[in-house]
Design an enzyme around this catalytic site. Structure first.
Site, short mmCIF file in Angstrom:
data_model
loop_
_atom_site.label_atom_id
_atom_site.label_comp_id
_atom_site.label_asym_id
_atom_site.label_seq_id
_atom_site.Cartn_x
_atom_site.Cartn_y
_atom_site.Cartn_z
N CYS A 168 -26.62 -20.21 18.16
CA CYS A 168 -25.94 -20.67 19.38
C CYS A 168 -24.88 -19.67 19.82
CB CYS A 168 -25.30 -22.03 19.13
SG CYS A 168 -26.48 -23.30 18.63
N HIS B 147 -21.57 -23.95 23.09
CA HIS B 147 -20.68 -25.03 22.65
C HIS B 147 -19.29 -24.52 22.33
CE1 HIS B 147 -20.78 -23.95 18.32
NE2 HIS B 147 -22.04 -23.60 18.55
#
Length: 196
Positions: A167, A151
């Protein structure tokens, strides 16, 4: 390649087109993150025989590689999950979202209620959302959504560090460029953190 050349060469990714999710505070233009030269995307040769058009994250180098034919790849600098939260494995892109909304997982709230409990009902997409400009949602067969993401972020200081809840993150303009390259169901490999 300088940042401006990179943006011009990719269709001026810094200018946002279209609307984000309902209620999202989507900027007309991204800020200039002023990334150091070594953190800019660049085409590199790779030694591995990875198939083209896959994502490979090397946590030791804080690097994400989008593989190309003929042992080439585009290398992006990333921030990765903190050591205890990073999950190595093989995944596929099961969803793609522009200016995604974000809701912390129950595990995140339990680990750090002071930081995350206030967002238990979610946060609309936008520049200050932790998922940033784009999200690639990582799935596994039989498991579905793993809640791991590749992201965007508007915090350039987190690139090259172990900062997230598992992440991989890129600054927003670079994430937009990567997002446009990566089709649904692309293979994603989060390589293990090697210890000495």
């Amino acid at each position: 390649m300088r940042r401006r050349e990179f943006i011009i060469g990719t269709g001026s990714a810094a200018i946002m087109i279209g609307a984000g999710a309902a209620g999202a505070a989507v900027p007309a233009q991204l800020p200039d993150y002023n990334m150091p030269e070594e953190f800019l995307p660049r085409e590199v040769r790779i030694k591995n025989d990875f198939a083209p058009f896959e994502i490979h994250v090397d946590p030791g180098q804080y690097a994400l590689y989008w593989t190309l034919p003929k042992k080439k790849a585009i290398r992006y600098s990333v921030g990765i999950g903190r050591t205890a939260l990073y999950e190595a494995g093989e995944f596929y892109v099961g969803a793609k979202k522009e200016w995604p909304s974000w809701t912390p997982t129950p595990e995140m709230i339990e680990r750090d209620p002071e930081s995350y409990a206030k967002y238990k009902d979610g946060l609309p997409g936008g520049l200050n959302n932790p998922l940033g400009s784009r999200g690639l949602y990582l799935f596994q067969p039989g498991r579905g959504d793993t809640f791991l993401r590749v992201h965007g972020t508007n915090e350039p200081k987190t690139i090259g560090r172990r900062v997230s809840n598992g992440c991989a993150r890129l600054v927003n303009d670079q994430m937009i460029e990567l997002y446009d390259r990566v089709p649904m169901n692309s293979r994603v490999v989060l390589h293990p953190i090697l210890t000495a």
